[in-house]
Design an enzyme around this catalytic site. Structure first.
Site, PDB file in Angstrom:
ATOM      1  N   HIS A 149      12.054  -4.607  -6.963  1.00 36.16           N
ATOM      2  CA  HIS A 149      12.704  -4.900  -5.682  1.00 36.16           C
ATOM      3  C   HIS A 149      12.041  -6.114  -5.034  1.00 36.16           C
ATOM      4  O   HIS A 149      10.816  -6.263  -5.088  1.00 36.16           O
ATOM      5  CB  HIS A 149      12.600  -3.703  -4.734  1.00 36.16           C
ATOM      6  CG  HIS A 149      13.575  -2.614  -5.042  1.00 36.16           C
ATOM      7  ND1 HIS A 149      14.011  -1.707  -4.114  1.00 36.16           N
ATOM      8  CD2 HIS A 149      14.229  -2.298  -6.187  1.00 36.16           C
ATOM      9  CE1 HIS A 149      14.882  -0.878  -4.663  1.00 36.16           C
ATOM     10  NE2 HIS A 149      15.018  -1.206  -5.939  1.00 36.16           N
ATOM     11  N   TYR A 158      15.087   1.296   5.780  1.00 35.69           N
ATOM     12  CA  TYR A 158      14.335   2.076   6.765  1.00 35.69           C
ATOM     13  C   TYR A 158      15.106   1.983   8.077  1.00 35.69           C
ATOM     14  O   TYR A 158      15.374   0.885   8.563  1.00 35.69           O
ATOM     15  CB  TYR A 158      12.945   1.465   7.001  1.00 35.69           C
ATOM     16  CG  TYR A 158      11.945   1.642   5.894  1.00 35.69           C
ATOM     17  CD1 TYR A 158      11.908   0.775   4.802  1.00 35.69           C
ATOM     18  CD2 TYR A 158      11.013   2.679   5.933  1.00 35.69           C
ATOM     19  CE1 TYR A 158      10.966   0.929   3.789  1.00 35.69           C
ATOM     20  CE2 TYR A 158      10.060   2.836   4.923  1.00 35.69           C
ATOM     21  CZ  TYR A 158      10.053   1.962   3.864  1.00 35.69           C
ATOM     22  OH  TYR A 158       9.117   2.113   2.861  1.00 35.69           O
ATOM     23  N   PRO A 211       3.801   8.644   4.747  1.00 42.12           N
ATOM     24  CA  PRO A 211       4.432   7.919   3.636  1.00 42.12           C
ATOM     25  C   PRO A 211       5.297   6.726   4.057  1.00 42.12           C
ATOM     26  O   PRO A 211       5.821   6.024   3.212  1.00 42.12           O
ATOM     27  CB  PRO A 211       5.269   8.987   2.942  1.00 42.12           C
ATOM     28  CG  PRO A 211       5.383  10.106   3.882  1.00 42.12           C
ATOM     29  CD  PRO A 211       4.246  10.031   4.829  1.00 42.12           C
ATOM     30  N   LYS A 243       2.168   3.989   0.730  1.00 36.24           N
ATOM     31  CA  LYS A 243       0.806   3.607   0.326  1.00 36.24           C
ATOM     32  C   LYS A 243       0.027   4.724  -0.386  1.00 36.24           C
ATOM     33  O   LYS A 243      -1.012   4.440  -0.992  1.00 36.24           O
ATOM     34  CB  LYS A 243       0.005   3.164   1.558  1.00 36.24           C
ATOM     35  CG  LYS A 243       0.469   1.855   2.142  1.00 36.24           C
ATOM     36  CD  LYS A 243       0.352   0.717   1.145  1.00 36.24           C
ATOM     37  CE  LYS A 243       1.200  -0.477   1.532  1.00 36.24           C
ATOM     38  NZ  LYS A 243       1.511  -1.329   0.388  1.00 36.24           N
ATOM     39  N   TYR A 252       3.265  -4.655   2.568  1.00 39.60           N
ATOM     40  CA  TYR A 252       4.160  -3.749   1.841  1.00 39.60           C
ATOM     41  C   TYR A 252       3.998  -3.932   0.324  1.00 39.60           C
ATOM     42  O   TYR A 252       3.878  -2.970  -0.415  1.00 39.60           O
ATOM     43  CB  TYR A 252       5.617  -3.992   2.247  1.00 39.60           C
ATOM     44  CG  TYR A 252       6.530  -2.814   1.897  1.00 39.60           C
ATOM     45  CD1 TYR A 252       7.066  -2.680   0.628  1.00 39.60           C
ATOM     46  CD2 TYR A 252       6.809  -1.820   2.833  1.00 39.60           C
ATOM     47  CE1 TYR A 252       7.867  -1.606   0.281  1.00 39.60           C
ATOM     48  CE2 TYR A 252       7.623  -0.743   2.501  1.00 39.60           C
ATOM     49  CZ  TYR A 252       8.143  -0.635   1.225  1.00 39.60           C
ATOM     50  OH  TYR A 252       8.933   0.449   0.883  1.00 39.60           O
TER      51      TYR A 252
HETATM   52  P1  FAS Z   1      -2.527  14.610  -5.827  1.00 37.69           P
HETATM   53  O1  FAS Z   1      -2.370  15.512  -4.641  1.00 37.69           O
HETATM   54  O2  FAS Z   1      -1.333  13.921  -6.386  1.00 37.69           O
HETATM   55  O3  FAS Z   1      -3.164  15.426  -7.038  1.00 37.69           O
HETATM   56  C1  FAS Z   1      -4.195  16.379  -6.825  1.00 37.69           C
HETATM   57  C2  FAS Z   1      -4.131  17.363  -7.967  1.00 37.69           C
HETATM   58  O4  FAS Z   1      -5.258  18.237  -7.864  1.00 37.69           O
HETATM   59  C3  FAS Z   1      -2.879  18.243  -7.897  1.00 37.69           C
HETATM   60  O5  FAS Z   1      -2.185  18.211  -9.117  1.00 37.69           O
HETATM   61  C4  FAS Z   1      -3.432  19.626  -7.581  1.00 37.69           C
HETATM   62  O6  FAS Z   1      -2.684  20.653  -8.194  1.00 37.69           O
HETATM   63  C5  FAS Z   1      -4.838  19.539  -8.165  1.00 37.69           C
HETATM   64  N1  FAS Z   1      -5.782  20.489  -7.553  1.00 37.69           N
HETATM   65  C6  FAS Z   1      -5.963  20.740  -6.238  1.00 37.69           C
HETATM   66  N2  FAS Z   1      -6.915  21.683  -6.064  1.00 37.69           N
HETATM   67  C7  FAS Z   1      -7.360  22.018  -7.314  1.00 37.69           C
HETATM   68  C8  FAS Z   1      -8.323  22.940  -7.800  1.00 37.69           C
HETATM   69  N3  FAS Z   1      -9.040  23.709  -6.967  1.00 37.69           N
HETATM   70  N4  FAS Z   1      -8.525  23.032  -9.129  1.00 37.69           N
HETATM   71  C9  FAS Z   1      -7.821  22.240  -9.986  1.00 37.69           C
HETATM   72  N5  FAS Z   1      -6.871  21.351  -9.593  1.00 37.69           N
HETATM   73  C10 FAS Z   1      -6.657  21.250  -8.259  1.00 37.69           C
HETATM   74  N6  FAS Z   1       3.114   8.950  -1.140  1.00 37.69           N
HETATM   75  C11 FAS Z   1       3.938   7.891  -1.089  1.00 37.69           C
HETATM   76  O7  FAS Z   1       3.491   6.752  -1.244  1.00 37.69           O
HETATM   77  N7  FAS Z   1       5.301   8.072  -0.867  1.00 37.69           N
HETATM   78  C12 FAS Z   1       5.841   9.325  -0.722  1.00 37.69           C
HETATM   79  O8  FAS Z   1       7.045   9.463  -0.533  1.00 37.69           O
HETATM   80  C13 FAS Z   1       5.007  10.455  -0.789  1.00 37.69           C
HETATM   81  N8  FAS Z   1       5.534  11.716  -0.688  1.00 37.69           N
HETATM   82  C14 FAS Z   1       4.675  12.799  -0.738  1.00 37.69           C
HETATM   83  C15 FAS Z   1       5.166  14.137  -0.649  1.00 37.69           C
HETATM   84  C16 FAS Z   1       4.292  15.228  -0.679  1.00 37.69           C
HETATM   85  C17 FAS Z   1       4.833  16.635  -0.572  1.00 37.69           C
HETATM   86  C18 FAS Z   1       2.909  15.015  -0.800  1.00 37.69           C
HETATM   87  C19 FAS Z   1       1.950  16.189  -0.788  1.00 37.69           C
HETATM   88  C20 FAS Z   1       2.415  13.714  -0.914  1.00 37.69           C
HETATM   89  C21 FAS Z   1       3.289  12.597  -0.896  1.00 37.69           C
HETATM   90  N9  FAS Z   1       2.826  11.284  -1.037  1.00 37.69           N
HETATM   91  C22 FAS Z   1       3.640  10.203  -0.990  1.00 37.69           C
HETATM   92  C23 FAS Z   1       1.450  11.021  -1.249  1.00 37.69           C
HETATM   93  C24 FAS Z   1       1.169  11.229  -2.709  1.00 37.69           C
HETATM   94  O9  FAS Z   1       1.951  10.401  -3.500  1.00 37.69           O
HETATM   95  C25 FAS Z   1      -0.305  11.040  -2.901  1.00 37.69           C
HETATM   96  O10 FAS Z   1      -0.766   9.875  -2.246  1.00 37.69           O
HETATM   97  C26 FAS Z   1      -0.721  11.001  -4.351  1.00 37.69           C
HETATM   98  O11 FAS Z   1      -0.190  12.134  -4.992  1.00 37.69           O
HETATM   99  C27 FAS Z   1      -2.249  10.977  -4.401  1.00 37.69           C
HETATM  100  O12 FAS Z   1      -2.643  11.221  -5.688  1.00 37.69           O
HETATM  101  P2  FAS Z   1      -3.959  12.084  -5.979  1.00 37.69           P
HETATM  102  O13 FAS Z   1      -5.047  11.594  -5.125  1.00 37.69           O
HETATM  103  O14 FAS Z   1      -4.097  12.089  -7.450  1.00 37.69           O
HETATM  104  O15 FAS Z   1      -3.657  13.564  -5.416  1.00 37.69           O
HETATM  105  C1  PHB Z   2      10.261   7.091  -1.965  1.00 34.69           C
HETATM  106  O1  PHB Z   2      11.127   6.505  -2.635  1.00 34.69           O
HETATM  107  O2  PHB Z   2       9.882   8.259  -2.224  1.00 34.69           O
HETATM  108  C2  PHB Z   2       9.623   6.387  -0.806  1.00 34.69           C
HETATM  109  C3  PHB Z   2       9.829   5.026  -0.629  1.00 34.69           C
HETATM  110  C4  PHB Z   2       9.239   4.380   0.455  1.00 34.69           C
HETATM  111  C5  PHB Z   2       8.454   5.106   1.335  1.00 34.69           C
HETATM  112  C6  PHB Z   2       8.238   6.469   1.150  1.00 34.69           C
HETATM  113  C7  PHB Z   2       8.824   7.113   0.070  1.00 34.69           C
HETATM  114  O3  PHB Z   2       7.885   4.474   2.401  1.00 34.69           O
END
Ligand code: FAS
Ligand code: PHB
Length: 390
Positions: A72, A201, A293, A297, A385
């Site tokens: 994009h 957005y 989100p 980032k 961004y």
């Molecule tokens: P993660 O949370 O991805 O991974 C941590 C892992 O550790 C998980 O698989 C968990 O099961 C495991 N874990 C936890 N406790 C444990 C234990 N005691 N024993 C063993 N394993 C354990 N970011 C965006 O940029 N855009 C978005 O739209 C967006 N949407 C999101 C929606 C949700 C519901 C959530 C929760 C986050 C969202 N995020 C988004 C942020 C997300 O993308 C995180 O920044 C990203 O997953 C971070 O990656 P990790 O640090 O690897 O953590």
């Molecule tokens: C997504 O596609 O999940 C998305 C994109 C931009 C954002 C957040 C989530 O700022």
């Protein structure tokens, strides 16, 4: 069991670290409490910064990303009937973003680790850590109904915001910062072709909405909702009504509907634990910081931490140098706080706050007008961004 680097969590941070360490000849074990199927199908982030894409390509993880990722070159901001496109090409000398679901990054990383016979233990829940200041920190976990123990030389907490690693640092030693927002995001994955070429957005009178996508046949939409709402409070009809109302504010543009195949509500918070190292325990990704989100980032900051952490561990194993391990927190936090600020800025610009005076809305309108007028201000948004250079 013993390994050089014990990693808690098979999210982007944990899996990428294990992959990069393997490429440096360093052994690791990843302990993940969920199943492989769960982590490969958990819908989360969708946007990769240029720097994240470059790192994944350098690490040999780019085949599917290059084929399926959607490049994009801009995003659209929609304020009621007014719309303004932030053009990345002209404002950042050709940098951009790639839309590629986080679960696809996870699948690519797991495939790469399995191909290299990496040690990934799924359904292995870490319950406690100890000996963090010794040369053999230990991880205690449950796997196949048994209590197990992994000793290692470094213990990396990649277990997200709700994991066990950050609480293993005494609260008195944790330097923490938090800001909560008076709203959450309801997200839906829709089996329908995207209704636009780029992300939209929208700041509307009814609240924030975002139109994103995952593929030419999958759309990803979000809307602002009250922080305490549960997904069962939102019927499909109510979701679509809100999305149409908030996004269809310009002439000749309609949001395509389709079957909703996944839905969820994510709370919104900004959080940083600056204490990213405690003896032989190091934190990375959401275990150390969370962003709303709105700035896309979260995953990119996790990848950023791992860039620094893999270099620090590689230097230590290569020649015993502690320098990069010592500077790991400050190296990460420069980008983390930039990401926190940008995520707060985008959240403050685009969401409706319960602000009776209307003061916040007039600030938002003034900022939008300035973004439309000033290439300097638009450049600041664009370069944040697509990702600040390393
Ligand atoms: P993660 O949370 O991805 O991974 C941590 C892992 O550790 C998980 O698989 C968990 O099961 C495991 N874990 C936890 N406790 C444990 C234990 N005691 N024993 C063993 N394993 C354990 N970011 C965006 O940029 N855009 C978005 O739209 C967006 N949407 C999101 C929606 C949700 C519901 C959530 C929760 C986050 C969202 N995020 C988004 C942020 C997300 O993308 C995180 O920044 C990203 O997953 C971070 O990656 P990790 O640090 O690897 O953590
Ligand atoms: C997504 O596609 O999940 C998305 C994109 C931009 C954002 C957040 C989530 O700022």
């Amino acid at each position: 069991m013993h390994t050089q680097v014990g990693i808690i969590g098979a999210g982007p941070a944990g899996l990428l670290l294990s992959h990069l360490l393997h490429r440096a000849g360093i052994e690791s074990v990843v302990l993940e409490r969920r199943s492989r199927h769960y982590v490969e199908n958990r819908i989360r982030a969708g946007v990769l910064e240029q720097g994240s894409v470059d790192l994944l390509l350098e690490a040999g993880l780019g085949q599917r990303l290059l084929r399926q990722g959607m490049q994009h070159h801009g995003v659209e901001l929609r304020f009621g009937a007014r719309s303004h496109r932030i053009d990345f090409d002209s404002l950042t000398q050709g940098k951009g973003i790639v839309v590629y679901g986080q679960q696809e990054v996870i699948k690519d990383l797991i495939a790469a680790r399995q191909h290299a016979d990496g040690q990934l233990l799924f359904e292995a829940e870490v319950v406690s850590l100890d000996e963090l200041h010794s040369k053999q920190p230990r991880i205690h976990y449950k796997h196949n109904g048994r209590e197990e123990q992994l000793s290692c030389e470094f213990l990396i907490g990649c277990d997200g915001y709700h994991g066990v690693s950050r609480p293993a640092i005494p609260e008195s030693e944790r330097k923490e910062f938090e800001r909560r927002y008076p709203f959450a995001w309801l997200g839906v994955l829709v089996e329908a072709a995207p209704s636009a070429e780029e992300l939209i957005y929208a700041n509307s009178a009814d609240g924030f909405a975002l139109h994103s996508m995952r593929s030419p046949s999958l759309s990803r939409n979000y809307l602002q909702c009250p922080p305490g709402d549960r997904i069962e409070d939102w019927s499909e009809e109510r979701i679509w009504d809100a999305l149409h109302t908030r996004l269809e504010t310009v002439p000749d543009w309609n949001l395509r509907e389709g079957p909703i195949v996944e839905r969820g509500i994510t709370p919104m918070r900004s959080y940083v634990c600056e204490t990213m190292r405690h003896g032989r325990l190091l934190l990375a990704g959401d275990a150390a910081h969370i962003v709303p989100p709105t700035g896309a980032k979260g995953m990119n900051l996790a990848i950023s931490d791992i860039r620094y952490l893999s270099a620090a561990l590689t230097a230590w194993y290569r020649d015993g140098s502690e320098e990069l391990l010592d500077s790991y927190p400050s190296d990460c936090l420069r980008r983390v706080w930039r990401g926190e600020h940008f995520s707060w800025y985008m959240t403050s610009l685009l969401h409706r706050f319960d602000d009776d005076s209307g003061f916040q809305q007039r600030l938002q309108q003034a900022e939008f007008d300035y973004l439309c007028y000033s290439s300097a201000q638009a450049t600041a948004l664009a370069e944040n961004y697509v990702g600040i250079a390393y």
